[in-house]
Scaffold this motif. Structure first.
Motif: not given
Lengths: 264, 235
Positions: A78, A80-82, A84-85, A113, B17, B188, B193, B196
């Motif tokens: 989970p 990994v989302a940080t 991706i950008p 990435v 979450p 990031s 980041v 976000a």
């Protein structure tokens, strides 16, 4: 045993070379190897491949089975989302454009990435193998070989021991809440989110009072048995030289691969 | 295994979450990881010493069981919307109940156990993770909890309001620290980041604040002697 124990205890009983290795050799070895992996620079595919190479060997030696190790290694996914950008923000050769957003992916971004994910995966695989082949108690005792203060190790060991007790208590409270919270399918259950958070908060408060009172009983029981502020550990058996050598070999291999990559 | 038990476990493991602050290995660069270790080792060594002196021989059983409590409290999830659920990080709660030094030791034990035994957060990144979740959240939570009480008397609404804001801001502070570490590592870009993380954790932080305040309210009602400064003014 409670269902919680199945979740909390990650040790997998097997008869293997890795299981027999002393935790005081395994823990520093895994840590050293992970640190070596952390040093991998972007796009160093050969380095990553060389650092990955010992993993299948370790899995085979541990007799854990590739499926188990793979499944557990996906835990960090989970996060990994940080990263991706970076695919879109790193300037470089455009590769494709994300429809509707107008974001352009760059080759450099994808490379960065992919490196981060590969580093993370190799590190997690190493940690998973360590934890699955070493009983938690041994692992905590091995912290002493890393010069962690004795008081902190004692606290962590206590926390691990009482995780089962307090965790079971928490589960009983959650079960009690659920059995009082009947829902009609399709209908809205409970009140506002704030109200629900309040319910969870009062459960947490109740759990705190119960835990604190338990810690007082535990302390009284320890005092009754002669405790006066210092935990006594069983005497450590000598650390076998071969175990130490095997651990050092893994770290040396990781360091060598990185040295070669940086000097090239 | 009931569904809520499963989500409770998932929340405990950081899958649901909740505060997404456990940085895995590979996401922080070697210099950032090293800096995290240096800061963490210094603060934790001091905290262990002070906590041990204040609590004396009660230190180990008290802080050990309290760390187990924070770990279990993180399982206490509540449904938010669309199948997601919120849960606690616990830094602010720990500091209100235990004071800053013991709270840092307790949160270090929690974050350390999560990394060492459950791969929730990396091992090389552990220094950075303890710094974000165990030190920054507690330092900020402690400061925020103290400020209103400098100007107002310790009444129940003041304590609960302070606990709510402390819970909220502490999570935000942890998220900001995490965002900066990821940006400094080149993992990031900061302009992505930071907003976000701050945005997501603004919502998660409200949950943290609500749970923290409700937990303190419960303790104030049942064992006011356990909340520093609250014993004489039992509501």
């Amino acid at each position: 045993m409670s269902a919680l124990a199945g979740f909390l205890d990650r040790y997998q009983e097997r008869e293997s070379l890795l299981h027999r290795l002393d935790a005081r050799a395994k823990l520093p070895a895994a840590l050293g190897f992970i640190v070596a992996v952390t040093f991998t620079r972007e796009g160093e595919w050969l380095t990553l491949a060389l650092l990955f190479a010992p993993i299948p060997l370790l899995v085979a030696l541990s007799r854990l089975g590739a499926a188990l190790v793979l499944r557990r290694s996906l835990l960090a996914l989970p996060f990994v989302a940080t990263a991706i950008p970076l695919v879109f923000t790193r300037p470089g050769d455009p590769v494709f454009e994300l429809p509707l957003t107008g974001w352009t992916a760059s080759a450099e971004g994808i490379r960065a990435v992919a490196t981060i994910m590969a580093r993370a995966w190799i590190a997690v695989l190493t940690a998973v193998i360590l934890v699955a082949t070493t009983p938690a108690v041994e692992l905590l005792r091995a912290l002493r070989s890393l010069r962690v203060p004795a008081l902190l190790i004692s606290t962590i060991s206590f926390a691990y021991r009482y995780l089962y007790v307090v965790g079971d208590e928490a589960q009983r409270m959650i079960r009690a809440r659920d059995s009082r919270s009947a829902t009609i399918p399709g209908a809205r259950a409970g009140r506002s989110v704030a109200w629900r958070a309040g319910v969870a908060g009062r459960m947490v408060g109740s759990l705190f009072v119960r835990s604190l009172e338990r810690s007082e009983r535990v302390y009284a029981a320890m005092q009754a048995r002669g405790y006066h502020g210092e935990l006594r550990f069983l005497h450590n058996p000598p650390l076998p030289r071969t175990d130490l050598a095997l651990g050092a070999a893994l770290v040396a291999y990781g360091a060598l691969v990185q040295a070669a990559a940086y000097l090239r | 295994m009931t569904p809520s038990f499963a989500t409770g476990i998932a929340a405990g493991a950081g899958l649901a979450p909740g505060p997404a602050l456990h940085i895995p290995d590979g996401f922080v660069s070697a210099p950032v990881a090293a800096a995290g270790w240096v800061a963490t080792v210094a603060v934790v060594a001091l905290s262990v010493r002070v906590a041990n002196r204040r609590l004396e021989e009660r230190a180990v059983p008290l802080m050990g069981v309290m760390a187990a409590f924070i770990f279990a409290a993180q399982m206490m999830n509540f449904p938010v919307a669309g199948g997601t659920s919120g849960h606690l990080l616990g830094g602010a709660l720990a500091v209100v109940l235990l004071g800053p030094w013991a709270a840092i030791v307790v949160m270090t034990a929690v974050v350390g156990l999560q990394a060492l035994l459950f791969q929730d957060g990396g091992l090389a990144a552990l220094g950075a993770n303890v710094l974000n979740m165990g030190i920054v959240t507690i330092a900020v939570g402690w400061a925020v909890y103290r400020i209103p009480r400098l100007v107002a008397r310790d009444s129940r609404p003041v304590l609960l309001g302070a606990a709510f804001v402390a819970g909220w801001i502490s999570v935000e502070a942890g998220a900001i620290a995490t965002a900066f570490m990821l940006a400094l590592s080149g993992t990031s870009p900061l302009n992505v980041v930071l907003p976000a993380m701050v945005g997501v954790h603004a919502l998660i932080g409200i949950g943290e604040g609500l749970i923290t305040a409700a937990a303190i309210a419960f303790v104030l009602s049942t064992r006011p002697d356990l909340i520093p400064g609250a014993a004489p003014t039992r509501a």
